[in-house]
Design a protein around this motif. Structure first.
Motif, short mmCIF file in Angstrom:
data_model
loop_
_atom_site.label_atom_id
_atom_site.label_comp_id
_atom_site.label_asym_id
_atom_site.label_seq_id
_atom_site.Cartn_x
_atom_site.Cartn_y
_atom_site.Cartn_z
N UNK A 44 0.83 -1.21 0.00
CA UNK A 44 0.00 0.00 0.00
C UNK A 44 0.86 1.25 0.00
N UNK A 45 1.79 1.35 0.95
CA UNK A 45 2.56 2.59 1.05
C UNK A 45 3.59 2.70 -0.07
N UNK A 46 4.12 1.57 -0.53
CA UNK A 46 5.06 1.62 -1.65
C UNK A 46 4.38 2.13 -2.91
N UNK A 47 3.13 1.70 -3.11
CA UNK A 47 2.38 2.19 -4.27
C UNK A 47 2.12 3.68 -4.14
N UNK A 48 1.89 4.14 -2.92
CA UNK A 48 1.66 5.56 -2.68
C UNK A 48 2.89 6.38 -3.03
N UNK A 49 4.06 5.80 -2.77
CA UNK A 49 5.33 6.51 -3.01
C UNK A 49 5.79 6.38 -4.45
N UNK A 105 -1.42 8.18 12.26
CA UNK A 105 -2.57 7.64 11.55
C UNK A 105 -3.53 8.76 11.17
N UNK A 106 -4.26 8.61 10.04
CA UNK A 106 -4.07 7.60 9.00
C UNK A 106 -2.77 7.81 8.24
N UNK A 107 -2.24 6.75 7.66
CA UNK A 107 -0.94 6.80 7.01
C UNK A 107 -0.98 7.63 5.74
N UNK A 108 0.09 8.34 5.49
CA UNK A 108 0.23 9.15 4.28
C UNK A 108 1.65 9.66 4.18
N UNK A 191 -6.66 6.36 -0.34
CA UNK A 191 -7.12 7.01 0.87
C UNK A 191 -8.01 6.10 1.71
N UNK A 192 -8.87 5.34 1.04
CA UNK A 192 -9.75 4.40 1.74
C UNK A 192 -8.94 3.27 2.34
N UNK A 751 -6.22 5.37 -7.64
CA UNK A 751 -6.75 4.05 -8.00
C UNK A 751 -6.20 3.61 -9.35
N UNK A 752 -5.75 2.35 -9.39
CA UNK A 752 -5.36 1.71 -10.65
C UNK A 752 -5.52 0.22 -10.46
#
Length: 766
Positions: A44-49, A105-108, A191-192, A751-752
């Motif tokens: 999740x976080x790697x995709x965010x980065x 939290x929430x993570x970002x 985000x969800x 989203x992807x």
């Protein structure tokens, strides 16, 4: 009335607010949830980065190093709590750590970490991960050894050997990864996902407090002093872990960790840098723990020891002879080899586990080995080797971890090693003298030598000598691949491996990234009598190709002539040879090594002859284009695929909107989306439908029977315009057709769905 007698809870139960909870189920469920959160946060976080660094596969490699390092800190912290503090004090401190992590939290992504540097991206990424998710991940990472240590104090009938709980917790890890790629990633926005992780974390805190309560409320059967010895608590003395054991633990933990990163990088480069591709090796890694860490292992160590050498020999063929194997077979074989190797290491670890009193120390040394392996494969190897040499090397190191059997002795092993050295020396003499012909390169000869040495090893000392012999052959094998006459230059960076290779017939030179050709030039362009001119663009960039079509359409739309052209993705720079006098071209490239190779006239002549004054901008396209003035370009080409890896962040609704903000009102946007695994046309069509763009799509093979010149490749290209009339000549060109999304969900920065794109590609019959 006689009062009923109150029976104390059994050792297998715990009571909370009048509710009886089985202790084993409570601890197992808490470990499951902890592992679930631990491994779901990683993709999740790697995709965010990922968009911050252009979708590079290196993001996941560095992420693995970070998470392994924090896992080590968590295990060291758990070991310190159990070693130096009473259970009561340890519970209080861990509760405070868990609650403190709620601040994040929430993570970002933390503020101030928006733009990566041009160099030392690995260090920047480590810092970004640390300030954004460091404390929550640390808090969760300590739970596996800590809860198992607490379980030994519950009085449960299995409390004396709690290692099976580690295998059970990895079921949670395994489940989290597949739930993520099958449900969370395709179904929820980032985000969800962050909110769901936050909710799970809060439930975990409550569950851990319940586990702590089940320990504290029981009569203490062991000393509350942290340094109490076995004799003091009435048990037989337990031997501490020796330095030799530590060395073995480090090796058996380091190899699987490093192999996971090496194999993941290989897969991510050739398909897509996305959670789906990261999860496959990591899930197999976790599955081996589930299989190995059981009271009665499903697969014996002896059986794995017997088949591991076969896996190594298969690995040699897959690694050194990729051209002779179908792609799907090669990928499957790599995964099988990886699984066998990692399963052997983890099964051997479980076989050599110490007494439960040394549980946290055992996990600590396992984690140290994992970090060492991760640092080697994720940080050291990419900066030392100019190809992915760590993968075959690690396979050979795994063979070195095999226990000696079948009467193997030092003398027979030495004889076999000397035999291997003699054969290797003879081979090099043959190469230097020209006695050994180049049949499909030298790889066939290499495999023959491996086979002969393997046969000798089997005859003399069975499989143990294979490890010694193949390990000795590693260095000459690595040198051999680098000295292969068709490889002119190899360069490795954070973003992958770039090679300059001549074709087998010596008529053309190519730039190759992974398995994809990024440009080709005729060797005649280097002839002394040619002089400075305009080399003919080949590969996807020929004047008869799809991208040249879009450039001509943009010039027609501009009317009086174009002023500015932007190209994202340099390749060999061959597209620059389509430039005309009066046009200003700017190229955006994320990989410094690509610029260095393409700009060297000894390798390619396109930049030196066609665009010596072209402005080169280093960095991710979205980050660097944001700094450009609006309406700058008459034409913008996005050609940023690395090998077959898809830069997802350049295909989202927000990315297309950014690109169009930099394009003139009647300008065109073209995207080169050729690849072997994903259907992407409907993804871009969904963006066009959502925001009202006019599009046309050229798909290779669209015109039946169309032939192309030698070294010219067909391409899948999508072109966008604000108004259909701006597409001009493409509207009447049979190569270019309209395309619809057909219900494909709109990709956004939040989203992807890579899995859906793969499925659509498979069912399209391409």
């Amino acid at each position: 009335m006689q009062q009923q007698r109150q029976h104390p809870l059994s050792a297998n139960e715990g009571g909370y607010f009048g509710i009886t909870v089985p202790v084993l189920q409570l601890f197992a469920g808490t470990l499951f949830l902890s592992a679930f959160l631990l491994f779901s946060v990683q993709p999740f976080f790697s995709k965010l980065v990922l968009p911050k660094l252009g979708g590079s596969p290196g993001v996941w490699s560095v992420a693995m190093v970070f998470f392994q390092s924090v896992l080590l800190l968590g295990y060291a912290y758990a070991h310190a709590l159990t070693r130096f503090l009473s259970t009561k004090h340890a519970i209080i401190i861990h509760a405070l750590v868990l609650l403190s992590a709620c601040v994040f939290l929430p993570l970002g992504i933390s503020s101030g970490w928006d733009t990566p540097p041009a160099t030392y991206q690995e260090l920047w990424l480590l810092g970004l991960f640390a300030v954004s998710v460091g404390l929550p991940f640390f808090a969760v990472s300590a739970n596996a050894p800590l809860l198992q240590a607490w379980f030994t104090q519950t009085g449960h009938k299995h409390a004396s050997d709690p290692y099976f709980l580690y295998g059970a917790s990895n079921i949670g890890s395994f489940a989290s990864l597949y739930l993520y790629i099958l449900v969370l990633e395709p179904g929820l926005k980032l985000g969800t996902q962050s909110l769901f992780w936050t909710a799970g974390y809060l439930v975990l805190v409550i569950a851990i407090l319940l586990c702590a309560a089940s320990v504290l409320r029981r009569p203490q059967t062991t000393s509350s002093e942290p340094n109490a010895t076995a004799e003091e608590v009435g048990h037989a003395p337990v031997q501490r872990i020796t330095s030799r054991q530590i060395f073995v633990y480090l090796g058996l933990a380091a190899v699987p960790s490093a192999l996971t990163i090496a194999l993941t990088a290989h897969i991510a480069v050739d398909i897509a840098s996305a959670p789906f591709m990261w999860v496959v090796p990591l899930s197999l890694f976790l599955l081996t723990f589930v299989i190995a860490f059981k009271t009665k292992p499903l697969i014996s160590v002896d059986f794995l020891s017997s088949i591991l050498p076969f896996a190594a020999i298969l690995a040699a063929g897959v690694i050194f002879l990729p051209k002779l194997l179908p792609l799907t077979f090669g990928l499957g074989a790599n995964l099988l080899i990886y699984f066998i190797t990692v399963l052997y290491c983890h099964a051997r670890l479980y076989q050599l586990r110490p007494h439960a009193s040394q549980l946290t120390a055992f996990y600590l040394w396992m984690s140290v080995g994992g970090v060492l392996g991760g640092i080697f494969a994720g940080l050291i190897a990419p900066n030392v080797f100019n190809w992915v040499a760590e993968y075959p090397m690690l396979m050979l190191v795994a063979l070195f971890l095999l226990p000696l059997k079948n009467g193997a002795t030092a003398s027979t092993a030495i004889k076999t090693i000397l035999f291997g050295i003699a054969l290797t020396a003879l081979f090099w003499v043959g190469v230097s003298r020209g006695w050994i012909p180049e049949i499909e390169g030298h790889e066939i000869v290499v495999m023959s030598i491996i086979g002969l040495i393997t046969l000798a090893a089997v005859v003399q000392v069975k499989w143990q000598a294979v490890a010694h012999v193949l390990l000795i052959l590693t260095v000459p094998l690595v040198l051999l691949l680098q000295l292969h006459p068709s490889v002119v230059h190899t360069e490795r960076s954070f973003f992958g491996v770039v090679k300059v290779k001549d074709t087998d017939d010596g008529t053309h030179r190519r730039m190759v990234h992974g398995t994809t050709v990024h440009g080709s030039i005729a060797m005649s362009a280097f002839d002394a009598d040619v002089g400075k001119g305009s080399p003919e663009p080949l590969a996807y960039y020929h004047e008869t190709g799809e991208m040249a079509d879009t450039l001509r359409a943009a010039r027609a739309s501009a009317g009086t002539g174009m002023d500015h052209v932007g190209v994202v993705g340099l390749g060999t720079g061959s597209f620059l040879c389509h430039s005309l006098s009066g046009e200003t071209w700017t190229v955006y490239e994320i990989d410094r090594s690509v610029i260095d190779v393409a700009s060297n006239p000894a390798y390619f002549r396109f930049i030196s002859d066609c665009g010596p004054d072209t402005k080169m901008v280093l960095g991710d396209a979205r980050l660097t284009l944001e700094a450009e003035p609006d309406g700058k370009f008459d034409y913008l080409l996005i050609d940023a695929f690395s090998s077959d890896s898809i830069p997802v962040h350049l295909m989202t609704r927000e990315a297309i909107a950014l690109f169009f903000s930099k394009i003139e009102e009647n300008g065109l946007l073209a995207l080169h989306i050729s690849n072997r695994y994903l259907e992407l046309a409907s993804v871009l069509a969904a963006v066009a439908e959502a925001d009202g763009y006019s599009i046309r799509f050229a798909e290779h093979g669209a015109i039946e029977g169309e032939t192309r010149p030698d070294q010219v490749f067909a391409a899948n290209v999508m072109v966008f315009a604000r108004d259909e009339t701006d597409l001009g000549p493409l509207l009447d060109n049979p190569r270019w057709n309209d395309v619809r999304s057909n219900g494909t969900a709109l990709w956004t920065d939040d989203y992807s769905n890579i899995v859906g794109a793969i499925i659509r590609h498979e069912f399209s019959g391409e």
